[in-house]
Structures are given as C-alpha cells and as structure tokens.
Design a protein around this motif. Structure first.
Motif, PDB file in Angstrom:
ATOM      1  N   TYR A 143       0.840  -1.204   0.000  1.00  0.00           N
ATOM      2  CA  TYR A 143       0.000   0.000   0.000  1.00  0.00           C
ATOM      3  C   TYR A 143       0.877   1.256   0.000  1.00  0.00           C
ATOM      4  CZ  TYR A 143      -3.919   3.066   1.418  1.00  0.00           C
ATOM      5  OH  TYR A 143      -4.863   4.045   1.489  1.00  0.00           O
ATOM      6  N   ALA A 147       0.492   4.601  -2.260  1.00  0.00           N
ATOM      7  CA  ALA A 147       0.264   5.896  -1.641  1.00  0.00           C
ATOM      8  C   ALA A 147       1.318   6.942  -2.007  1.00  0.00           C
ATOM      9  CB  ALA A 147       0.212   5.737  -0.119  1.00  0.00           C
ATOM     10  N   GLY A 245       2.365  18.375  -9.980  1.00  0.00           N
ATOM     11  CA  GLY A 245       0.974  18.244  -9.534  1.00  0.00           C
ATOM     12  C   GLY A 245       0.777  17.511  -8.228  1.00  0.00           C
ATOM     13  N   TYR A 251      -0.428  14.392   3.185  1.00  0.00           N
ATOM     14  CA  TYR A 251      -1.242  13.253   2.760  1.00  0.00           C
ATOM     15  C   TYR A 251      -2.135  12.657   3.844  1.00  0.00           C
ATOM     16  CZ  TYR A 251      -0.301  12.772  -2.169  1.00  0.00           C
ATOM     17  OH  TYR A 251      -0.307  12.968  -3.528  1.00  0.00           O
ATOM     18  N   LEU A 254      -5.672  13.691   3.849  1.00  0.00           N
ATOM     19  CA  LEU A 254      -6.590  13.254   2.797  1.00  0.00           C
ATOM     20  C   LEU A 254      -7.524  12.156   3.295  1.00  0.00           C
ATOM     21  CD1 LEU A 254      -4.095  13.045  -0.219  1.00  0.00           C
ATOM     22  CD2 LEU A 254      -5.845  14.787   0.116  1.00  0.00           C
ATOM     23  N   VAL A 255      -7.049  11.355   4.231  1.00  0.00           N
ATOM     24  CA  VAL A 255      -7.890  10.267   4.746  1.00  0.00           C
ATOM     25  C   VAL A 255      -8.527  10.609   6.094  1.00  0.00           C
ATOM     26  CG1 VAL A 255      -7.265   8.059   3.744  1.00  0.00           C
ATOM     27  CG2 VAL A 255      -5.696   9.172   5.312  1.00  0.00           C
ATOM     28  N   ALA A 258     -12.352  10.415   6.294  1.00  0.00           N
ATOM     29  CA  ALA A 258     -12.877   9.051   6.213  1.00  0.00           C
ATOM     30  C   ALA A 258     -12.544   8.261   7.475  1.00  0.00           C
ATOM     31  CB  ALA A 258     -12.305   8.347   4.987  1.00  0.00           C
ATOM     32  N   LEU A 259     -11.355   8.514   8.042  1.00  0.00           N
ATOM     33  CA  LEU A 259     -10.974   7.764   9.241  1.00  0.00           C
ATOM     34  C   LEU A 259     -11.689   8.298  10.481  1.00  0.00           C
ATOM     35  CD1 LEU A 259      -7.175   7.035   8.771  1.00  0.00           C
ATOM     36  CD2 LEU A 259      -9.105   5.495   8.527  1.00  0.00           C
TER      37      LEU A 259
ATOM     38  N   ALA B 148      -6.162   3.289   6.429  1.00  0.00           N
ATOM     39  CA  ALA B 148      -7.465   2.689   6.121  1.00  0.00           C
ATOM     40  C   ALA B 148      -7.326   1.171   6.041  1.00  0.00           C
ATOM     41  CB  ALA B 148      -7.997   3.247   4.805  1.00  0.00           C
ATOM     42  N   SER B 208     -11.692   4.235   0.864  1.00  0.00           N
ATOM     43  CA  SER B 208     -10.761   5.196   1.498  1.00  0.00           C
ATOM     44  C   SER B 208      -9.314   4.915   1.109  1.00  0.00           C
ATOM     45  CB  SER B 208     -10.867   5.121   3.025  1.00  0.00           C
ATOM     46  OG  SER B 208     -12.177   5.285   3.440  1.00  0.00           O
ATOM     47  N   LEU B 209      -8.996   3.654   0.811  1.00  0.00           N
ATOM     48  CA  LEU B 209      -7.619   3.304   0.434  1.00  0.00           C
ATOM     49  C   LEU B 209      -7.099   4.238  -0.647  1.00  0.00           C
ATOM     50  CD1 LEU B 209      -7.664  -0.596   0.107  1.00  0.00           C
ATOM     51  CD2 LEU B 209      -6.637   0.762   1.918  1.00  0.00           C
ATOM     52  N   PHE B 210      -7.991   4.608  -1.585  1.00  0.00           N
ATOM     53  CA  PHE B 210      -7.542   5.354  -2.754  1.00  0.00           C
ATOM     54  C   PHE B 210      -7.518   6.858  -2.518  1.00  0.00           C
ATOM     55  CE2 PHE B 210      -8.808   1.225  -4.139  1.00  0.00           C
ATOM     56  CZ  PHE B 210      -7.740   0.869  -4.934  1.00  0.00           C
ATOM     57  N   LEU B 211      -7.946   7.292  -1.328  1.00  0.00           N
ATOM     58  CA  LEU B 211      -7.849   8.711  -1.003  1.00  0.00           C
ATOM     59  C   LEU B 211      -6.396   9.166  -1.015  1.00  0.00           C
ATOM     60  CD1 LEU B 211     -10.461   8.984   1.888  1.00  0.00           C
ATOM     61  CD2 LEU B 211     -10.598  10.037  -0.360  1.00  0.00           C
ATOM     62  N   LEU B 212      -5.478   8.222  -0.779  1.00  0.00           N
ATOM     63  CA  LEU B 212      -4.056   8.564  -0.757  1.00  0.00           C
ATOM     64  C   LEU B 212      -3.438   8.608  -2.155  1.00  0.00           C
ATOM     65  CD1 LEU B 212      -2.556   6.689   2.343  1.00  0.00           C
ATOM     66  CD2 LEU B 212      -2.853   9.134   2.038  1.00  0.00           C
ATOM     67  N   PRO B 214      -4.319  10.750  -4.968  1.00  0.00           N
ATOM     68  CA  PRO B 214      -4.966  11.791  -5.778  1.00  0.00           C
ATOM     69  C   PRO B 214      -4.286  12.030  -7.119  1.00  0.00           C
ATOM     70  CG  PRO B 214      -3.755  12.800  -3.974  1.00  0.00           C
ATOM     71  CD  PRO B 214      -3.721  11.321  -3.746  1.00  0.00           C
ATOM     72  N   THR B 215      -2.983  11.774  -7.197  1.00  0.00           N
ATOM     73  CA  THR B 215      -2.303  12.010  -8.478  1.00  0.00           C
ATOM     74  C   THR B 215      -2.289  10.760  -9.348  1.00  0.00           C
ATOM     75  OG1 THR B 215      -0.186  11.430  -7.476  1.00  0.00           O
ATOM     76  CG2 THR B 215      -0.770  13.768  -7.529  1.00  0.00           C
ATOM     77  N   LYS B 216      -2.740   9.641  -8.792  1.00  0.00           N
ATOM     78  CA  LYS B 216      -2.631   8.388  -9.545  1.00  0.00           C
ATOM     79  C   LYS B 216      -3.967   7.888 -10.069  1.00  0.00           C
ATOM     80  CE  LYS B 216       1.490   6.950  -7.061  1.00  0.00           C
ATOM     81  NZ  LYS B 216       2.104   5.922  -6.237  1.00  0.00           N
ATOM     82  N   TYR B 222     -11.501   9.578  -8.844  1.00  0.00           N
ATOM     83  CA  TYR B 222     -11.014  10.091  -7.563  1.00  0.00           C
ATOM     84  C   TYR B 222     -11.957  11.166  -7.039  1.00  0.00           C
ATOM     85  CZ  TYR B 222      -8.113  11.767  -3.796  1.00  0.00           C
ATOM     86  OH  TYR B 222      -7.656  12.097  -2.539  1.00  0.00           O
ATOM     87  N   PHE B 227     -15.206   6.911  -0.316  1.00  0.00           N
ATOM     88  CA  PHE B 227     -15.584   5.909   0.698  1.00  0.00           C
ATOM     89  C   PHE B 227     -17.101   5.788   0.834  1.00  0.00           C
ATOM     90  CE2 PHE B 227     -15.125   9.919   2.818  1.00  0.00           C
ATOM     91  CZ  PHE B 227     -15.963   9.924   3.923  1.00  0.00           C
ATOM     92  N   PHE B 358      -6.184   3.325 -12.458  1.00  0.00           N
ATOM     93  CA  PHE B 358      -5.100   3.582 -11.518  1.00  0.00           C
ATOM     94  C   PHE B 358      -3.795   3.770 -12.284  1.00  0.00           C
ATOM     95  CE2 PHE B 358      -1.746   2.480  -8.540  1.00  0.00           C
ATOM     96  CZ  PHE B 358      -2.080   3.296  -7.483  1.00  0.00           C
TER      97      PHE B 358
END
Lengths: 300, 407
Positions: A143, A147, A245, A251, A254-255, A258-259, B148, B208-212, B214-216, B222, B227, B358
């Motif tokens: 992960y 990230a 960008g 970072y 950003l979560v 949600a958390l 997450a 939520s995993l994908f909140l991290l 944003p550029t990908k 996005y 979530f 992705f």
C-alpha cells in the motif's frame, strides 16, 4: 412508516453533523510544517550538480547495494530508483545549452503518505526526521507504493521474503552525527545537509539573488505537506523527473475525514439499528393487536 | 432409493447420510461426473498448481506486478470485488432481523453463506498477494491506526468471525445440536448489528484506500467521497447479488426444495427490485456529484470518459430504470436482468478504481499473467463448489422443520 422515515432523516442529519465535526477535528491534528522545520533536510541545488554520480556510488556502498553502472551511457535514458539503487541522477538540457542533473531519492516527507498508509507501522517517520522501514513488521501489502506520490518505495518481487526498498536518509549515520553518505560524497556543493528551515532560507536566498536564473519555487517546500529533501533549479522540475501536480496538503489529511467515521459508526450504529428493530417489532405488535381487535369485533 | 439402500445395509451411518447424501461411496463419486464438475476440475487443475507455484517461486515469477503497478488482479478482483459481491450478507441480514422485512427471511441464509464463503476466498486471495503473508499477524500487534488498511484488516477479520457464527445456525441444525443452536439463534440479532457495523466500516474503507492516490487515480474516479460511494455501491451489490443468487439457486436446487414450505421467489424479487431501483438511482446521482465536484467534465470525452459512462450510465442508470419498471409492473425477468447488469457495473467499478484507472498516466499498462487469472478463477470456482456442497446438505434454502418450533 411515515414516522420511521422522519425519524430516519433526523438521525441522518445528526450523523452528518457529527461527521463534519469529527472531520474538522481530525484535520486540526495534522502536524504543521512549521513545527517540523528544525528537522534535518538536504537542499539539492541542481545548477551546481555536475552529474558525476559520486552520490550514487556512495549510496550503494553505504547500503551494501550493487555498484551503479559506470560510464555516461546511462545518462541517455531516464532512470527510476529501484530495489537495488536508492538514488539515481537524471540529465536534462540546460537553458543555454549544456546539461542539468537531478538526483532522485526518497524525499522523506514531513507527514509521509507511505507511513500513514502502512497498517503495521513497518514504515515509520522517526522523530529525528528519516522515514525508515522495518522488514520484520512488514506484511508486504505494498500500500506504501500505491500511496507515495513520488513513486519511491520499490519492491523485491523476485525474493521469497520480499522487502520494500528505499533511501533511508542514512538514519544510522545521522545518529552518529554524520551527514548522509550522498551529501558527504558530493564534490560540487550541489547537496547541502542541515536544518530544514535554514536550508529553506538558503534556497530562497539563492533564488532571490539570481531571480532571472532560477525557477521561483523550492520543490519540496510544500509538496505533500513539505519534504526533507528540497530542490532548486533553473529548468522545470519535471525535466529532472520530479513529479508535477503533487498536492500541497499533507497526505494523512486526505484520509482524516474518512478515518473519522469508524468511531461514529461504532457509537451510532448499534443504538440506531436497535431502534429500528424496536420500531419494526412494535409495528408488528400493533398490527397483530389490530388484527385481534378486528376478529373480536367480528365475533362480537 | 437412498433410504432403501441405507436400510439394506443396516444402521444408516452419519457419514453416508450427511456427507454422501445417502449414497454409497462409488455411487456418490459417479454422481460427481457432470459437465459442470468437469469444467470446475479443469480450472482447479490449472489454478491450484499456480497458487502453489506462487508460494514456491514468489510474486515476481507468478504475477505481472511491477514497481508501477503494485496491486493487480488479486487485490482488484479477489479482494475489492470479492468483498463487495459478498455484501448481501449484511444487507439482507439487516432487512430481515432489524427492519422486520419478513418476506426476505427465506433468502437470509443463502445470502449469509455467500458472504461467508466470499470473505474466506477474498482472504485466501489476499494471502497469495501479500509478499510476507506470515507477517499478517502484525496487523494485530502494530497499530497503524492512521491507515485505512488497518481498519479493513480488523473489520474483515471481525466480520468473517461474525459470518462464521451466523453460519453455525444452519450448521448446528445439520448436526442436530439443539442446545448450541438455540443459543446462537438468540444471538442472531446482536450478530446482525455487528455485521452492519463492521460492513459499513470496511466496505467504505476499501474506497478510502484510494484517497491517498490523488495524483494516480483518474479524476473521474477520484473523489474525497469515494468511501461513501463504495459503501452505497456495496448495498447495491448486496441487493443485486441476492436477486441473481435466489433465481439461480431456486432453479439449481429445485429438487432439493421439494416437500419444503413454498417460497415465493418472484414476490421476493419484486420487493428487492424496488430497493434496487432506489439505491441504484441514488448511487448514480452520487457518481454524477463526483464528476461535478472534481470538475472532471472534460474527461468525459476521452477514452476513460467512455469507460466511465459505460460504468455509470450503462450499468447503473439503465439498471435502475429497469429495476423500477420491473418492480412497478411485476416483471421478475426485468429485475433479474437489471441485477445482473448492476453486478457487472460494480465489478467494473472496482476494477476501474484499482486497476484500469489507476496510474492512468503511466506509459506501461498492467496486464495480469495467466497464473493470476487462473488463481482468481479458481477462487471463484471453489466458492461456487463450496456453496453448492453446503446447500446440498445443510438447511440453507429452508430451515430444518425439526427446529422451526424452537423460536
């Protein structure tokens, strides 16, 4: 059913309200870059780099990695870091002809995405600055690689006990009071090791003293909430393989919203659900009672 | 015939009655030779060695994962999709146990069984994907509470336990263990509350995993609210899965249902169709909101835009109208088509988020290796085989009449 729906809407309103509260509170907790400015950092002045790749060699030696390829051939293609090379130097064309070089490695974010992503804290931000990795905790979910906005963590896919590999900011050398190996090896003064806030001032001083020369930005001052490695350049940063960008938000924020949800779910769901259950049970009882009355009426 | 056989041999044995469905071993083995089983065996013959090879030779030798694509089919399909398709467990459980929608009672057990098997398969897929699977226990001792994925690890573990406990109700009926059965049946209400709680958390946390990233992750997918999207679409997947599954299982297991109390699958389907129409419509507007929030209109005219439109218009909006039409006019067929389309749409959504959209700007695309495909296919096949094996033996499609007075 009408009552139930209204009750549900009221509940939904309360939930949303508390959710917002939790989100703002979570955001307030995110560390501000200024608090961490006394951490160590490295300033990379790409205008001073001569592309000798002594940093690559020193890095490989310190981390017991295979020696980097020799010769200038490798400069013809853009290289990425790998599981066996924690830092690489890439070449770009300079404005007045000639070459510019950009060293790449882990930027050691102040609020690293990888460490916040790691469910087992194998990647962790040390209070002393470096973002370090402990394979004995890692379960290999990768992960961190998803990230990281700079695509830094690399994986040993070929190994049976694979590790995440990346620059360590020479945490062990720093603990002994030494600068990172790459900085130590740099002969041209392109790399400066020091406190982050001092380096940031120095970077801006260099830009202000030659404003027509430099790009008016310190890469890493704000990217991903600020990084320990910072760059100044007279060519666009993207030309030196630094990603464009990248959001300025730290970072982990950003979560954060949600958390903030799980505590709410854990406290609100059980009473809400049991309320719905009580409601539906009561409805059945009333329905059964009415049926009974009807029957009585008929009999009467 | 089976009982006559058992009688001729004296005491009916537990093994013969409960496991071999009353047949002798040679008879049972002969009964296994069907076209479906031959196909399943062929899949397993490729997939099981592939799985073994992955552990013997490593991820690099068996998958096409790379430094740019750390997550492939095993996360995108086995985990992301497997878990969402198992959402029927908590949706129907909540409808029956908490909302008192008794008409769905008959499909509660198959939905819970599907969820249970689905989660076990997802966990097996995850273990194959983890580089250091033996360290999975670290998730219990090293709290990466800002992750997450940490939330998902705990919730999936807890929810799988809840599903196991819920499954013991029919399991104990099968074994005839009355006392334990009574205890667990009383616990069902509490377990259902827990199932909704854990599902809310981990279904949304998968998003939520994908909140991290944003550029990908492509801007059409996005959104800071991803979530919530994942949670709503999980409910939609749960409803759709139960519609499709009840249609299939009441056809496949028609003979097993003989002599059991009549279950009106059509009426249940119409009821689920209404719910499906509402949730799908709400989900479609959420997706629209995502585009507005992300100012991503410009991307709609690109190739990724076409993929997004197929996903949201073709496989969410169209099914929602079909659901509504079918529910209003009592057309069971329409509802089943809508449910199938919706499932395809949600599978596509999970694959889009985790694989197709992705690292969309990366020049090299990830394509799964044949071994990755074989393992994923094997997990699905094993799931179907397990579901069928259990349905053929245990009281899943109906309650054991001998236990129905215990309430």
């Amino acid at each position: 059913m009408r009552l139930g729906r209204r009750g549900f809407l009221r509940m939904a309103g309360v939930t949303a309200g508390t959710g917002l509260l939790a989100a703002t509170r979570a955001q307030a907790k995110v560390p501000q870059a200024t608090e961490e400015d006394t951490l160590p950092g490295v300033l990379v002045d790409t205008t001073r780099c001569v592309g000798c790749r002594a940093c690559e060699a020193a890095c490989a030696e310190t981390n017991q990695l295979p020696a980097p390829p020799e010769g200038d051939e490798v400069m013809k293609t853009r290289r990425d870091m790998s599981q066996t090379a924690f830092t690489v130097v890439n070449r770009a064309d300079a404005p007045g002809g000639g070459d510019r070089f950009g060293k790449k490695q882990c930027l050691h974010c102040l609020a690293p995405a990888c460490a916040s992503a790691c469910p087992v804290r194998a990647l962790d931000k040390q209070p002393t600055g470096p973002v370090t990795y402990d394979a004995s905790k890692c379960m290999g979910c990768r992960y961190c690689m998803v990230a990281c906005p700079f695509d830094v963590p690399k994986y040993e896919y070929e190994a049976l006990a694979p590790r995440v590999r990346k620059c360590t900011f020479c945490a062990e050398r720093q603990a002994e009071g030494l600068p990172p190996a790459c900085v130590d090896a740099c002969p041209s003064g392109a790399l400066t090791f020091g406190k982050r806030h001092v380096l940031l001032e120095e970077a801006k001083r260099r830009i202000y003293s030659e404003p027509e020369r430099f790009v008016h930005r310190v890469y890493g001052e704000r990217e991903a909430g600020g990084t320990s490695f910072m760059y100044i350049s007279d060519v666009p940063f993207e030309a030196l393989a630094l990603p464009a960008g990248v959001p300025e938000k730290p970072y982990p924020s950003l979560v954060a919203g949600a958390l903030g949800a799980p505590p709410l779910v854990m406290t609100l769901w059980p009473p809400l659900l049991m309320g719905l259950y009580a409601f539906s049970k009561r409805r059945d009882e009333v329905a059964a009672g009415e049926q009974g009355h009807d029957q009585e009426d008929h009999h009467g | 015939m089976a009982s006559a056989h058992a009688g001729a041999l004296g005491q009916p044995s537990f093994f013969r009655e409960k496991i071999l469905l009353g047949m002798s071993l040679p008879e049972y083995l002969r009964s296994l030779i069907t076209p479906f089983n031959l196909v399943a065996a062929a899949i397993l013959a490729v997939g099981v060695p592939s799985l073994i090879y992955r552990f013997a030779a490593g991820l690099g030798a068996s998958t096409n994962l790379s430094q740019a694509y750390p997550w492939g089919l095993w996360i995108g399909f086995d985990m992301m999709t497997g878990v969402v398709l198992a959402a029927g467990g908590f949706t129907i459980g909540a409808s029956v146990q908490l909302l008192g929608l008794k008409q769905f009672h008959a499909i509660e057990r198959p939905a819970i069984l599907t969820a249970f098997i689905g989660y076990i398969m997802a966990v097996v897929g995850l273990l194959a994907d983890l580089g250091r699977p033996w360290n999975i226990v670290m998730a219990l001792v090293n709290a990466g509470a800002a992750s997450a994925l940490f939330e998902i690890a705990w919730c999936v573990m807890c929810y799988t336990t809840v599903l196991l406990l819920e499954f013991t109700v029919p399991f104990f009926e099968w074994l005839g263990w009355r006392r334990l059965h009574a205890v667990l049946k009383k616990a069902l209400l509490g377990l259902t509350v827990l199932s909704v709680m854990f599902s809310t958390m981990h279904q949304s946390a998968l998003g939520s995993l994908f909140l991290l990233a944003p550029t990908k992750l492509h801007p059409l997918w996005y959104t800071p609210f991803i979530f919530i999207f994942f949670f709503i679409s999980a409910i939609l997947a749960g409803i759709s899965m139960v519609i499709v599954e009840s249609a299939l299982s009441h056809k496949v297991f028609a003979r097993r249902m003989e002599g059991q109390p009549h279950v009106d699958v059509a009426a249940i389907t119409v009821g689920l169709g209404k719910a499906g129409a509402i949730v799908a419509f709400a989900y479609f507007f959420l997706k629209l909101q995502g585009v507005i929030d992300g100012h991503a209109w410009g991307y709609l005219l690109t190739g990724y835009g076409a993929l997004f439109l197929v996903e949201t218009v073709g496989l969410v909006l169209v099914p929602s109208l079909l659901f509504a039409w079918g529910a209003r006019h009592g057309k069971v067929g329409h509802i089943r088509v809508a449910a199938t389309l919706t499932l395809v749409g949600i599978v596509l959504n999970r694959l889009n988020v985790s694989i197709f959209a992705f690292n969309w700007q990366h020049p090299v695309r990830y394509v799964p290796s044949w071994m990755e495909l074989a393992v994923s296919l094997t997990l699905v096949t094993v799931g179907v085989l397990a579901f069928r094996w259990i349905c053929n033996r245990m009281p899943i499609l109906f309650e054991d009449p001998a236990f129905s007075h215990d309430e």
